[in-house]
Design a protein around this motif. Structure first.
Motif, PDB file in Angstrom:
ATOM      1  N   ARG A  35       0.886  -1.125   0.037  1.00 26.27           N
ATOM      2  CA  ARG A  35      -0.012  -0.082  -0.030  1.00 26.27           C
ATOM      3  C   ARG A  35       0.820   1.337   0.090  1.00 26.27           C
ATOM      4  O   ARG A  35       1.842   1.412   0.826  1.00 26.27           O
ATOM      5  CB  ARG A  35      -0.935  -0.080   1.125  1.00 26.27           C
ATOM      6  CG  ARG A  35      -1.889   1.253   1.178  1.00 26.27           C
ATOM      7  CD  ARG A  35      -2.827   1.218   2.489  1.00 26.27           C
ATOM      8  NE  ARG A  35      -3.933   2.161   1.925  1.00 26.27           N
ATOM      9  CZ  ARG A  35      -4.744   2.425   2.988  1.00 26.27           C
ATOM     10  NH1 ARG A  35      -4.877   1.895   4.203  1.00 26.27           N
ATOM     11  NH2 ARG A  35      -5.614   3.464   2.664  1.00 26.27           N
ATOM     12  N   ARG A  37       1.343   5.271   0.210  1.00 30.83           N
ATOM     13  CA  ARG A  37       1.238   6.349   1.142  1.00 30.83           C
ATOM     14  C   ARG A  37       1.193   7.561   0.108  1.00 30.83           C
ATOM     15  O   ARG A  37       2.119   7.763  -0.399  1.00 30.83           O
ATOM     16  CB  ARG A  37       1.833   6.648   2.344  1.00 30.83           C
ATOM     17  CG  ARG A  37       1.528   7.952   3.278  1.00 30.83           C
ATOM     18  CD  ARG A  37       1.909   8.053   4.242  1.00 30.83           C
ATOM     19  NE  ARG A  37       3.381   8.437   4.082  1.00 30.83           N
ATOM     20  CZ  ARG A  37       4.417   9.361   3.808  1.00 30.83           C
ATOM     21  NH1 ARG A  37       3.407  10.358   3.538  1.00 30.83           N
ATOM     22  NH2 ARG A  37       5.379   9.465   3.623  1.00 30.83           N
ATOM     23  N   ALA A  82      -1.403  -4.627  -4.925  1.00 32.25           N
ATOM     24  CA  ALA A  82      -0.685  -3.430  -4.755  1.00 32.25           C
ATOM     25  C   ALA A  82      -1.965  -2.248  -4.390  1.00 32.25           C
ATOM     26  O   ALA A  82      -2.633  -2.406  -5.499  1.00 32.25           O
ATOM     27  CB  ALA A  82       0.168  -2.991  -5.771  1.00 32.25           C
ATOM     28  N   PHE A  83      -1.849  -1.561  -3.671  1.00 30.70           N
ATOM     29  CA  PHE A  83      -3.046  -0.375  -3.570  1.00 30.70           C
ATOM     30  C   PHE A  83      -2.211   0.799  -3.565  1.00 30.70           C
ATOM     31  O   PHE A  83      -1.246   1.095  -3.153  1.00 30.70           O
ATOM     32  CB  PHE A  83      -3.695  -0.496  -1.969  1.00 30.70           C
ATOM     33  CG  PHE A  83      -4.203  -1.867  -1.821  1.00 30.70           C
ATOM     34  CD1 PHE A  83      -5.751  -1.982  -2.302  1.00 30.70           C
ATOM     35  CD2 PHE A  83      -3.870  -2.684  -1.086  1.00 30.70           C
ATOM     36  CE1 PHE A  83      -6.393  -3.178  -2.173  1.00 30.70           C
ATOM     37  CE2 PHE A  83      -4.239  -4.004  -0.646  1.00 30.70           C
ATOM     38  CZ  PHE A  83      -5.597  -4.168  -1.260  1.00 30.70           C
ATOM     39  N   SER A  87      -6.362   4.498  -2.960  1.00 29.49           N
ATOM     40  CA  SER A  87      -7.191   3.627  -2.387  1.00 29.49           C
ATOM     41  C   SER A  87      -7.743   3.719  -1.088  1.00 29.49           C
ATOM     42  O   SER A  87      -7.216   4.631  -0.130  1.00 29.49           O
ATOM     43  CB  SER A  87      -6.308   2.259  -2.155  1.00 29.49           C
ATOM     44  OG  SER A  87      -5.335   2.361  -1.321  1.00 29.49           O
ATOM     45  N   GLN A  89      -9.942   2.601   2.665  1.00 26.09           N
ATOM     46  CA  GLN A  89      -9.724   1.670   3.849  1.00 26.09           C
ATOM     47  C   GLN A  89     -10.709   0.526   3.578  1.00 26.09           C
ATOM     48  O   GLN A  89     -10.533  -0.504   3.964  1.00 26.09           O
ATOM     49  CB  GLN A  89      -9.976   2.615   5.309  1.00 26.09           C
ATOM     50  CG  GLN A  89      -9.189   3.682   5.541  1.00 26.09           C
ATOM     51  CD  GLN A  89      -7.813   2.950   6.073  1.00 26.09           C
ATOM     52  OE1 GLN A  89      -7.089   2.382   5.715  1.00 26.09           O
ATOM     53  NE2 GLN A  89      -7.830   3.369   7.470  1.00 26.09           N
ATOM     54  N   GLU A  91     -11.462  -0.780   0.612  1.00 26.56           N
ATOM     55  CA  GLU A  91     -10.825  -1.589  -0.396  1.00 26.56           C
ATOM     56  C   GLU A  91      -9.865  -2.311   0.235  1.00 26.56           C
ATOM     57  O   GLU A  91      -9.678  -3.777  -0.149  1.00 26.56           O
ATOM     58  CB  GLU A  91     -10.446  -0.699  -1.578  1.00 26.56           C
ATOM     59  CG  GLU A  91     -11.370   0.006  -2.314  1.00 26.56           C
ATOM     60  CD  GLU A  91     -10.516   0.881  -3.411  1.00 26.56           C
ATOM     61  OE1 GLU A  91      -9.707   0.857  -3.327  1.00 26.56           O
ATOM     62  OE2 GLU A  91     -11.317   1.576  -3.925  1.00 26.56           O
ATOM     63  N   VAL A  92      -9.030  -1.952   1.167  1.00 25.98           N
ATOM     64  CA  VAL A  92      -8.096  -2.793   1.872  1.00 25.98           C
ATOM     65  C   VAL A  92      -8.543  -3.769   2.515  1.00 25.98           C
ATOM     66  O   VAL A  92      -8.134  -4.927   2.676  1.00 25.98           O
ATOM     67  CB  VAL A  92      -7.204  -1.676   2.683  1.00 25.98           C
ATOM     68  CG1 VAL A  92      -6.096  -2.555   3.387  1.00 25.98           C
ATOM     69  CG2 VAL A  92      -6.359  -0.912   1.588  1.00 25.98           C
ATOM     70  N   THR A 125      -3.467   2.327   8.587  1.00 25.95           N
ATOM     71  CA  THR A 125      -3.834   1.109   7.806  1.00 25.95           C
ATOM     72  C   THR A 125      -4.744   0.272   8.997  1.00 25.95           C
ATOM     73  O   THR A 125      -5.843  -0.465   8.484  1.00 25.95           O
ATOM     74  CB  THR A 125      -3.113   0.505   7.170  1.00 25.95           C
ATOM     75  OG1 THR A 125      -2.534   1.234   6.166  1.00 25.95           O
ATOM     76  CG2 THR A 125      -3.497  -0.754   6.326  1.00 25.95           C
ATOM     77  N   ILE A 415       1.201  -6.789   5.129  1.00 21.81           N
ATOM     78  CA  ILE A 415       0.873  -5.471   4.341  1.00 21.81           C
ATOM     79  C   ILE A 415       1.952  -4.727   4.588  1.00 21.81           C
ATOM     80  O   ILE A 415       2.473  -4.502   5.630  1.00 21.81           O
ATOM     81  CB  ILE A 415      -0.629  -5.071   4.601  1.00 21.81           C
ATOM     82  CG1 ILE A 415      -0.626  -3.476   3.665  1.00 21.81           C
ATOM     83  CG2 ILE A 415      -0.483  -4.490   6.136  1.00 21.81           C
ATOM     84  CD1 ILE A 415      -1.958  -3.015   3.720  1.00 21.81           C
ATOM     85  N   CYS A 417       3.677  -0.975   3.803  1.00 21.78           N
ATOM     86  CA  CYS A 417       3.093   0.167   3.961  1.00 21.78           C
ATOM     87  C   CYS A 417       4.639   0.858   3.153  1.00 21.78           C
ATOM     88  O   CYS A 417       5.576   1.166   3.782  1.00 21.78           O
ATOM     89  CB  CYS A 417       2.919   0.738   5.138  1.00 21.78           C
ATOM     90  SG  CYS A 417       1.230   0.252   5.743  1.00 21.78           S
TER      91      CYS A 417
END
Length: 698
Positions: A35, A37, A82-83, A87, A89, A91-92, A125, A415, A417
């Motif tokens: 993900r 930022r 991959a976000f 994206s 919260q 969707e994650v 996240t 995950i 970040c």
């Protein structure tokens, strides 16, 4: 009929054996998600961007060590998904958290790590904000949405603090609820905090429907942190002991459950909760106690690893489908651990000193141990047992606590970040390498626990609810019974005389008895038909489950092939990156060697010119030497000729000189006369040396 409860400790049914030899089809890779930022207003970049659904590309900025060392080619890394920075919260959670919650409700364990550098968005996240909740609050919402009507009463399941649970009877649970009831002021304060949090919090509305309705469920949570490699309980309300000097909370010790081969935290506070609000209140309380500090890179930097454990206790209903079965052998506990790892830090950037520097060192050390364990697990996968390395789980508390997950006791998800700032590029390279190592680790696939208890028919909860509704009158008999009570004829009561009234009353009583008999017979018929229908549906359900099992096996095979394909694609991307890096390195090496060869050619040409010049000088000197030798020969000839002439002259002189014994005369006269009696020089003609030389004796 309820079975009497035996007092004392109870034990849970182990779900998975210890370590065993797994086939290739029973393993799955650690799924790693990425993900990104979004950039802050004070950051330059971006140096990281999302390409497609699975890839992230890192471009070295000019300020990075990678760029300054000449390695300027973009680097591509592949994730399970991959976000991007846009994206949400939701969707994650739908992609990453919802499958773990579904597994938890089906008695499977789960572990989720949030990894990244400091300030990359891990806490956001995992926890999020009340108006934009993260993975953790949404997991709680889905759990309680799904077990809302199947939840056991509070304190039905009690933790012993030793990784065990006890089953309380209704009376024991009621006494415990009264004892745990908060005081008036404290309860009002906690309710105010919970209501304040609930008014601004947006709950998740999803419901998992595929759960066993013939069981009751209870939720127990705990919240701990690992600070400087010590475990502290964030939900412990014990006040500091004055005899101990009023010190802060004491660290907890870790123990091993030898029966299940699991590590657990001894005497940790496990709070039974019956709603999302209660669990969220405990979460907020623990977050306030978590250790954070201000650094140059993050105003509220986490100085510890936080672990939020959600334990779901599951027990079957008795044969009547009304109350929990008081048999501890069928008690199953599943766990979902949500871990927010502290961010890795570089002292050069954070400028930490003193206590902050020591904390950063402990954080980096524990993360290094986690990476070392993953590397050992990856290397041991394709080696025989006698050649496998010892995985150093005990070098850190975080790896020792979750040892059983890496040995096949649940799913492991991660995950990563990522930060897109240019100044974070060099640290992001290490994070990507950690993600690459994690994706190569294969863990055993856990199996769900299914109850197959003799004498307990499926659907007993629905049957009990239908019968209770019929008895309470809230449901019409036509909805439950296969006939109507209006079909039973009951004669009217006569009022002419007493005897006819008695006869009519007897006849009416017989009618009521006949109606009751009809009702009882209809109820029995209904039950028989209902059980027959249930049996038929059970067979159909069993057939559907077998079909689903086959489909699930096919799906697992497809997932395995997809995972293998993803692994091959990862290897291809890695090899491409290495090839590009090797090409760049080889090109730089060729260029360097070409420049070196050119310089050497120039030096060789200069040396050749110097050699030619020296050869010319040598030839000149050789000619000069020859001329000098010729001159020397001439001079030597002249000298020899003169020596011959001198020898001739000496012979002449010796011949012309008479040998006589003369009277002693002064030496002066001898010298003047040459040893001879010569006439006086006066009037005598002197002969020149040339004339003497020309005169040769006969």
């Amino acid at each position: 009929m309820n079975h009497p409860r035996t007092p004392g400790k109870t034990r849970t049914l182990p779900k998975t054996p210890r370590k065993q030899t797994f086939q290739n089809g029973s393993r799955e890779p650690v799924q790693v998600f990425g993900r990104l930022r979004p950039l802050r207003s004070n950051e330059d970049g971006p140096c990281v961007r999302v390409v497609g659904k699975t890839d992230m590309v890192l471009t070295p900025p000019e300020c990075s060590i990678q760029y300054q060392s000449g390695r300027r080619a973009p680097i591509q890394h592949t994730f399970h998904e991959a976000f991007g920075g846009q994206s949400t919260q939701k969707e994650v959670f739908d992609t990453l958290g919802l499958p773990l919650v579904t597994d938890l409700l089906n008695s499977k364990n789960g572990l989720l790590f949030a990894y990244g550098i400091t300030g990359s968005g891990k806490t956001h996240t995992m926890s999020g904000e009340p108006h934009d909740p993260g993975i953790l609050p949404r997991c709680l919402d889905v759990i309680f949405n799904s077990i809302q009507h199947l939840q056991a009463k509070k304190f039905t399941f009690m933790s012993t603090g030793k990784n065990n649970f006890e089953i309380n009877t209704e009376a024991q649970a009621e006494r415990e609820r009264r004892r745990q009831q908060p005081s008036r002021n404290g309860g009002r304060r906690r309710n105010e905090e919970a209501n304040a949090a609930d008014t601004v919090r947006i709950p998740e509305s999803f419901v998992v429907s595929d759960i066993d309705p013939d069981c009751v469920y209870g939720v127990v949570i705990s919240f701990v942190e690992i600070f400087n490699d010590y475990v502290f309980d964030l939900l412990d309300d014990t006040k500091p002991d004055r005899d101990m000097g009023g010190r802060g909370p004491q660290s907890k010790k870790m123990r091993e459950d030898t029966a299940r081969h699991q590590m657990y935290i001894n005497d940790v506070t496990e709070v039974p909760v019956s709603s999302t609000e209660e669990a969220y209140e405990q979460l907020l309380k623990g977050q306030k106690r978590r250790r954070v500090a201000h650094t140059q890179l993050n105003h509220e930097s986490s100085r510890s690893h936080s672990i939020f454990n959600i334990r779901l206790v599951r027990a079957p209903l008795d044969e009547a489908g009304k109350s929990v079965l008081l048999n501890s052998d069928y008690l199953v506990v599943s766990q979902l651990s949500l871990v927010d790892l502290a961010g890795s830090e570089r002292a050069v950037r954070t400028q930490n000193v003193g206590e902050r520097l020591r904390e950063a060192g402990n954080i980096n050390q524990s993360l290094m141990v986690l990476r070392t364990c993953l590397e050992c697990l990856r290397d041991n996968q394709n080696k025989p047992i006698e050649q496998q390395k010892i995985v150093p789980y005990r070098d850190s508390k975080i790896t020792q606590l979750f040892k059983n997950f890496f040995e096949g006791d649940g799913k492991v998800r991660m995950i990563i970040c990522c930060s897109a700032g240019n100044s974070d590029f060099d640290e992001m390279l290490h994070v990507m390498k950690f993600a690459e190592v994690s994706q190569a680790v294969m863990v055993a696939r856990s199996q769900a626990v299914k109850f197959d208890i003799p004498g307990l028919a499926p659907g007993r909860r629905h049957i009990n609810e239908a019968l209770e509704a019929m008895e309470d009158g809230s449901t019409q008999e036509s909805q439950v019974l296969p006939f109507s009570l209006e079909a039973v004829e009951v004669p009217e009561s006569p009022h002419a005389s007493f005897s006819p009234f008695v006869r009519d009353l007897e006849r009416q009583t017989k009618g009521y008895e006949t109606g009751r008999h009809f009702i009882q017979r209809g109820l029995d018929t209904f039950r028989t038909g209902l059980f027959r229908v249930i049996t038929t549906h059970d067979e159909e359900l069993r057939t559907c489950r077998e079909d689903m099992a086959d489909l699930h096996a096919q799906l697992l095979a497809q997932e395995e092939s997809q995972a293998h394909r993803a692994g091959l694609e990862t290897d291809v991307h890695r090899l491409r990156g290495e090839l590009e890096a090797n090409r760049s390195r080889f090109a730089a090496e060729v260029h360097s060697r070409t420049e070196r060869a050119t310089t050497q050619d120039r030096e060789i040409q200069n040396l050749r010119q110097q050699v030619d010049f020296l050869q010319d000088e040598n030839n000149t000197l050789a000619r000069s030497n020859e001329e000098s030798e010729e001159k020397n020969q001439c001079l030597l000839s002249d000298v020899q000729e003169r020596d011959e002439k001198l020898s001739i002259l000496q012979q002449i002189v010796q011949r012309d000189t008479p040998v006589k014994s003369a009277p002693s005369t002064p030496d002066v006269d001898k010298e003047n006369t040459g040893g001879r009696n010569q006439p006086p020089l006066r009037g005598r003609k002197r002969r020149s040396p040339e004339k003497w030389l020309e005169h040769k004796p006969e």
